[in-house]
Design an enzyme around this catalytic site. Sequence first.
Site, short mmCIF file in Angstrom:
data_model
loop_
_atom_site.label_atom_id
_atom_site.label_comp_id
_atom_site.label_asym_id
_atom_site.label_seq_id
_atom_site.Cartn_x
_atom_site.Cartn_y
_atom_site.Cartn_z
N CYS A 295 -22.63 -11.49 -0.30
CA CYS A 295 -21.89 -10.27 0.05
C CYS A 295 -22.60 -9.03 -0.48
O CYS A 295 -22.59 -7.98 0.16
CB CYS A 295 -20.46 -10.34 -0.49
SG CYS A 295 -20.32 -10.55 -2.28
N CYS B 176 -24.67 -6.35 2.32
CA CYS B 176 -23.92 -5.12 2.59
C CYS B 176 -24.86 -4.09 3.21
O CYS B 176 -25.87 -3.72 2.60
CB CYS B 176 -23.31 -4.56 1.30
SG CYS B 176 -22.46 -2.98 1.54
N CYS C 183 -19.34 2.75 1.30
CA CYS C 183 -18.70 1.64 2.02
C CYS C 183 -18.34 2.06 3.45
O CYS C 183 -17.70 3.10 3.67
CB CYS C 183 -17.45 1.21 1.26
SG CYS C 183 -16.51 -0.09 2.09
N CYS D 192 -15.05 -2.50 8.25
CA CYS D 192 -16.24 -3.37 8.19
C CYS D 192 -15.86 -4.69 7.53
O CYS D 192 -15.21 -4.69 6.47
CB CYS D 192 -17.34 -2.68 7.38
SG CYS D 192 -18.85 -3.66 7.18
N CYS E 210 -23.71 -17.39 -5.96
CA CYS E 210 -23.83 -16.76 -4.64
C CYS E 210 -23.59 -15.26 -4.74
O CYS E 210 -22.65 -14.82 -5.39
CB CYS E 210 -22.84 -17.38 -3.67
SG CYS E 210 -22.85 -16.60 -2.03
N CYS F 19 -19.09 -8.14 4.51
CA CYS F 19 -19.12 -8.90 3.26
C CYS F 19 -18.22 -10.13 3.33
O CYS F 19 -18.44 -11.11 2.61
CB CYS F 19 -18.73 -8.02 2.07
SG CYS F 19 -17.04 -7.37 2.13
N CYS G 198 -17.18 -18.30 -7.07
CA CYS G 198 -18.30 -17.66 -6.38
C CYS G 198 -19.64 -18.24 -6.85
O CYS G 198 -20.63 -18.21 -6.11
CB CYS G 198 -18.30 -16.15 -6.62
SG CYS G 198 -17.01 -15.28 -5.70
N CYS H 244 -19.34 -14.50 3.62
CA CYS H 244 -18.78 -15.29 2.52
C CYS H 244 -18.48 -16.70 2.99
O CYS H 244 -17.74 -16.91 3.96
CB CYS H 244 -17.50 -14.63 2.01
SG CYS H 244 -16.67 -15.58 0.71
N ASP I 190 0.83 -1.21 0.00
CA ASP I 190 0.00 0.00 0.00
C ASP I 190 0.86 1.25 0.00
O ASP I 190 0.41 2.31 0.46
CB ASP I 190 -0.93 0.04 1.23
CG ASP I 190 -2.02 -1.02 1.16
OD1 ASP I 190 -2.18 -1.62 0.09
OD2 ASP I 190 -2.71 -1.21 2.17
#
Length: 371
Positions: free
Chosen positions: A214, A218, A234, A261, A211, A264, A208, A268, A154
């Site tokens: 998520c 949310c 978000c 948070c 499904c 999501c 995925c 999963c 990052d």
Amino acid sequence: MTSENENYTEILHWLKGQAKELGFSDVKISDLDLTQEVPYFQEWLRKGHHGQMHYMSRHANLRANPNDLLPGVVRSICFRMDYLPRVKDDNNVNHLTEDFRSKELLQLKDASQAIVSVYARGRDYHKVLRKNLLVIAKLLEEKIADLKYRVLVDSAPVLEVALATKSGLGWRGKHTLNLNRQAGSMYFLGEIFVDIPLPVDEPVSNHCGSCQDCIDLCPTKAILAPFQIDANRCISYLTIEHPGSIPLELRSLMGNHVYGCDDCQLVCHWNKFAKNSTLADFDVRNQLDCSSLEEVFGWKKEDFDSKMQGSAIYRIGYERWMRNVSVALGNYLRSEQISVSQKSKITELLKNQYGCISELVDEHIAWALNP
């Protein structure tokens, strides 16, 4: 005579062993061709879905052209580091969590609890990953003469999920995070850019299926569609990156989240395979996995600075922390769980802080007091 490719394969095998000793769970290699990803990123920026994260647009050209970050770079060594905290039993012995999601979901339903994203409960991951990646890079430099490299955590404009997906560390989930069949998504990503043509790994297929839990669950509907997130909505963005007033229409949807948070990820199904870290760095500090809103709202600035030193949370500062907790306390006051006596106590607590920190915090305290 050993060929160059055989030598690189041998180096890669050695590299993975070193990485494991330093707490990394997996290592994959990707090339730097991001031509398929860049149009989606540019469209995301064009729609303003990056919110006030102006650095995303300011360095957009560098994300599209990794060679501008390190001239001559041809590979990204992509690392995965699991971060679920180790758990100690009554004898102070560390063991693995069987299913952390059950505990987290129960706590999320308790409106009195201050919910901090799991990844932020220990030491700042930027420091941990960067330190350990630098160790690996230095060791690699000893093996390869004139190696050019750059360690990334990052710390530079990089499309790291795209690189991780391209390398085969996992696939991109509908919540846009990297997902792995053996480890879910509760892990950090880090990269070392190098100028040597290490053999690349193949991407893995998406698992995925149909499904979309998520997306459906949310709280603020920030996941607009598969692989599309509006950061403006978000909770992670609002509690961490957003510098000012939290939009009125979103405050009641934020529940008791005070930093980040995980919703999501908690819903999963692949995260039933999430792994605990092998490092003490990510052990929970300052009871951030079980603190009440009342307790953390009582912190003075010196308390926050002392407790959060060395934590990713320290970066947002005391003002944003108290802004976030004010919103969560407002939601607690509005909940059916709160008793009359507790409601009176929380109301008094909020009133006592009014005028003590900043106009920004006062605005959110005023909202909390006026359901």
